[in-house]
Motif scaffolding. Structure first.
Motif, PDB file in Angstrom:
ATOM      1  N   SER A  60     -18.028 -29.174   7.419  1.00  0.00           N
ATOM      2  CA  SER A  60     -17.403 -30.172   6.549  1.00  0.00           C
ATOM      3  C   SER A  60     -17.667 -31.601   7.026  1.00  0.00           C
ATOM      4  O   SER A  60     -17.618 -32.539   6.221  1.00  0.00           O
ATOM      5  N   THR A  90     -20.499 -32.712   8.478  1.00  0.00           N
ATOM      6  CA  THR A  90     -21.913 -33.108   8.507  1.00  0.00           C
ATOM      7  C   THR A  90     -22.222 -34.183   7.477  1.00  0.00           C
ATOM      8  O   THR A  90     -23.068 -35.049   7.720  1.00  0.00           O
ATOM      9  N   GLY A  91     -21.555 -34.131   6.316  1.00  0.00           N
ATOM     10  CA  GLY A  91     -21.767 -35.189   5.326  1.00  0.00           C
ATOM     11  C   GLY A  91     -21.340 -36.535   5.856  1.00  0.00           C
ATOM     12  O   GLY A  91     -22.028 -37.551   5.667  1.00  0.00           O
ATOM     13  N   PHE A 125     -17.010 -36.025  -0.383  1.00  0.00           N
ATOM     14  CA  PHE A 125     -17.410 -35.189   0.749  1.00  0.00           C
ATOM     15  C   PHE A 125     -16.207 -34.598   1.474  1.00  0.00           C
ATOM     16  O   PHE A 125     -16.353 -33.686   2.284  1.00  0.00           O
ATOM     17  N   ASN A 156     -18.614 -25.786  -0.126  1.00  0.00           N
ATOM     18  CA  ASN A 156     -18.604 -26.813   0.910  1.00  0.00           C
ATOM     19  C   ASN A 156     -20.005 -27.026   1.480  1.00  0.00           C
ATOM     20  O   ASN A 156     -20.441 -28.166   1.693  1.00  0.00           O
ATOM     21  N   GLN A 200     -21.953 -30.616   1.270  1.00  0.00           N
ATOM     22  CA  GLN A 200     -22.374 -31.336   2.475  1.00  0.00           C
ATOM     23  C   GLN A 200     -23.892 -31.471   2.535  1.00  0.00           C
ATOM     24  O   GLN A 200     -24.415 -32.502   2.979  1.00  0.00           O
TER      25      GLN A 200
END
Length: 308
Positions: free
Chosen positions: A210, A212-213, A259, A282, A286
């Motif tokens: 979650s 990484t975005g 995000f 998710n 992302q």
């Protein structure tokens, strides 16, 4: 014998001795030491990870994250569970210490985890420019694209380590202060301790994914400035702003594109059978943010004049 027969044959030219092969130029399939570029890339990544995890700031942030489950467990222990109000899973801690890690993640996701990830991602490029080391990194065979990839990979590794710090410390302190046993899931089914620990690690992976975005957004912002503090602050503010927007019913049409939309959906991993829809949604969300802001970071960084 004729005179033509008496003329000696001309001596043949000596065969030329082949010289040494020219060395492969650095940055074109090899380096000065003859190593392949892949080895250079791996070495650069390991060096970046070593630099990241040697910084006192990194360990201070991890220690602060690890303190969250400790504080929760001690508070519940001293108050014997309190009045039942508080974050999700808080009321289940006294019956099973494994819920300390779940509760700590619920508490850490809105602010503490984004704060630490914002610091790492925002400092990735801007920090090198501020310390006047960016120009020296952009030499063959490193290059700008490889530098971006390595910096982003290091930020993703930190996301996973930070999430595991909360989960592992929560499990250990819960084990020390509360009884441990089979876990009753949200669907009503009961699983043994081994499967519950496996689901804890799966939830940690979900939370790391979650983030990484946000790491990609921070990397892009870091290419826009030479002031790392500004990049860190902007990244954290965007994470908080996205969560605020996610609470406004007037902008409900925008919520699935944020995000932060799936950040607290890991509860679906505590059902029997596991509901993988939120995990897949998710991951796609992302990945889209990584692709968009990775492309923006590439476009900005490859055309940027590096003077420091």
């Amino acid at each position: 014998m004729s005179s033509a027969d008496s003329v000696p044959e001309p001596a043949s030219a000596p065969a030329s001795t082949p010289g040494p092969e020219p060395a492969a130029p650095a940055g074109r399939g090899g380096t000065d030491a003859g190593r392949p570029r892949r080895a250079v890339g791996l070495g650069f990544l390991l060096s970046e990870l070593a630099t990241l995890f040697r910084r006192p700031r990194t360990w201070a942030m991890l220690a602060a994250l690890a303190a969250v489950p400790v504080l929760i467990a001690v508070a519940v222990r001293l108050t014997d569970g309190g009045d039942g109000r508080g974050p999700a899973f808080l009321g289940s801690i006294t019956q099973n210490g494994l819920f300390v890690g779940f509760t700590a993640l619920v508490v850490s996701i809105p602010l503490f985890l984004p704060l630490t990830v914002g610091v790492v991602a925002g400092d990735s490029i801007a920090g090198e420019a501020s310390s006047a080391t960016l120009r020296y990194l952009l030499v063959s065979p490193v290059g700008r694209i490889r530098l971006l990839v390595v910096k982003f990979t290091a930020a993703v590794v930190f996301c996973l380590v930070a999430t595991l710090a909360v989960t592992v410390v929560g499990t250990l302190i819960g084990w020390a202060l509360f009884p441990i046993g089979p876990v009753t899931l949200l669907s009503g089914a009961t699983v043994d301790v081994g499967e519950a620990l496996g689901r804890s690690l799966l939830i940690a992976l979900f939370v790391a994914l979650s983030l990484t975005g946000l790491a990609a957004i921070g990397l892009f912002i870091s290419t826009l400035t030479d002031a790392p503090v500004g990049a860190m602050a902007a990244t954290v503010v965007l994470a908080i702003a996205a969560q605020v927007v996610g609470q406004l019913s007037q902008l409900e049409w925008l919520h699935p594109w944020l995000f932060t939309y799936h950040w607290l959906d890991f509860a679906d991993l505590l059902r029997q059978p596991i509901d993988w829809s939120s995990f897949g949604g998710n991951a796609l969300l992302q990945l889209a943010y990584v692709a968009v802001f990775g492309a923006l970071a590439y476009g900005r960084f490859t055309t940027k004049d590096v003077l420091s």
